[in-house]
Design a protein around this motif. Structure first.
Motif: not given
Length: 385
Positions: A76-81, A123-130
């Motif tokens: 629910n972050s307004p900081f990232i897309w 506005v950036p997007v956030c990506v996680s990786y494993k």
């Protein structure tokens, strides 16, 4: 209260910068030329300034949802897309060491269902990786999150560390705000450590190498890529250069490119995009998916080096066959780009789109270096330009 708010803003800004910094695509392609890097502190400041402050009751606010709380819920972050992502060009990996490897993807923001909304450029997007030794990515060996944005054409390049030498791994990416949105799972591997006896490299099995060069999209069908991916047991894939071509020419087989010689960062990014895997439903520049695109979703590792056509025909330190930094040499393109502009644009796009590391350069933007694969093989990357 004011002091607390200021402290929160400082911590948030610092954390945001750290998540931008983790994406190696923002860095200069050359470690000793930092002026070519993106200022991630300014990008983070721009993004944080976009967050809209509210004066209504905040009693329902949860710290776990704070947009820059590392490891928290970003949904629910307004900081990232949080409107959705498309991993438009699958995944790739490369430039492995014995304990680390680079992982790459492209995560472009998309509009939510029933909407045409897209993020503001700040506005950036956030990506996680494993990365894991299991194909389902359970028991990950390394993981984390990083930001990407339009500044680097939504590309994301991270270094997975703490790996075991000479080991096969599986890796993948996901949307931080919606972990059910995932990329395809790729395979990669690390090199044997330098002191590994030759007979023990690759578990004692023969080490097979597939070699490619001079891949001009409009001149061929790229069937060599597909053949190597599906019909060989190659352990290492090496491209010797001319991974892209900046020119218009080629065989009359119906393949279309930009219709002009490459000159700007936009041009080079579009051609780089043409040569990487494309997810189903995401059309290529020519409206089709080339058979060769399958290779980077299947390879275990890849090494790339630049020749001349990654910039332009007969490129060297002072110009190309049709461009330099004189008035005449800047007239080859209607964009007005001179050779230095063109060189920096091409190197920037190459660094964004390729799973390659920075190289410590001399004044000629050195790219040559050496990889030691146990005591079996020294792989030396030359720069003949």
């Amino acid at each position: 209260m004011l002091t607390a708010l200021v402290l929160v803003c400082v911590v948030a800004g610092t954390q945001a910068t750290r998540l931008f910094d983790r994406n190696l695509a923002y860095r200069s392609p050359f470690a000793e030329h930092p002026q070519l890097a993106h200022r991630t502190d300014l990008i983070a400041k721009r993004a944080f300034a976009h967050v809209r402050r509210q004066v209504t009751n905040a009693s329902d606010f949860s710290d776990d949802h704070y947009p820059t709380f590392y490891g928290g819920d970003f949904s629910n972050s307004p900081f990232i897309w949080n409107g959705g992502l498309n991993f438009t060009h699958s995944v790739a990996s490369g430039d492995p060491f014995d304990t680390s490897v680079l992982l790459w993807t492209r995560a472009e923001a998309i509009s939510p269902a029933g909407s045409n909304a897209l993020p503001d450029q700040s506005v950036p997007v956030c990506v996680s990786y494993k990365i894991s030794t299991s194909s389902d990515l359970s028991g990950e060996v390394d993981s984390g999150s990083a930001f990407t944005s339009y500044d680097v054409d939504w590309t994301l390049k991270v270094e997975a560390t703490g790996l075991k030498p000479d080991t096969k791994y599986f890796y993948g990416f996901a949307d931080c705000t919606n972990p059910t949105t995932t990329s395809p799972i790729g395979t990669t591997r690390t090199l044997a450590s330098p002191n590994t006896p030759a007979q023990e490299v690759n578990g004692g099995k023969p080490l097979s190498i597939a070699v490619f060069s001079c891949s001009q999209f409009q001149a061929g069908w790229f069937n060599a890529y597909g053949y190597a991916a599906h019909n060989t047991t190659a352990d290492i894939f090496i491209h010797l250069g001319d991974y892209i071509y900046e020119s218009l020419g080629g065989a009359s087989i119906g393949r279309q490119v930009l219709g002009r010689e490459l000159a700007t960062i936009h041009d080079y990014r579009r051609i780089q995009a043409l040569f990487l895997p494309i997810n189903p439903g995401h059309g290529s520049l020519s409206g089709e998916q080339t058979p060769g695109h399958v290779i980077l979703t299947l390879i275990e590792l890849i090494y790339l080096r630049r020749d001349d056509h990654e910039v332009a025909d007969q490129a060297w330190k002072a110009g190309t066959a049709d461009s330099n930094d004189t008035a005449v040499g800047c007239a080859f393109s209607s964009s007005g780009a001179c050779f230095t502009d063109r060189k920096l644009a091409s190197v920037r796009a190459y660094h964004e789109w390729m799973p390659i590391r920075e190289v410590v350069p001399d004044d000629k933007l050195r790219i040559w270096r050496n990889f030691q694969i146990g005591k079996l093989l020294d792989l030396t990357m030359l720069d003949t330009r």
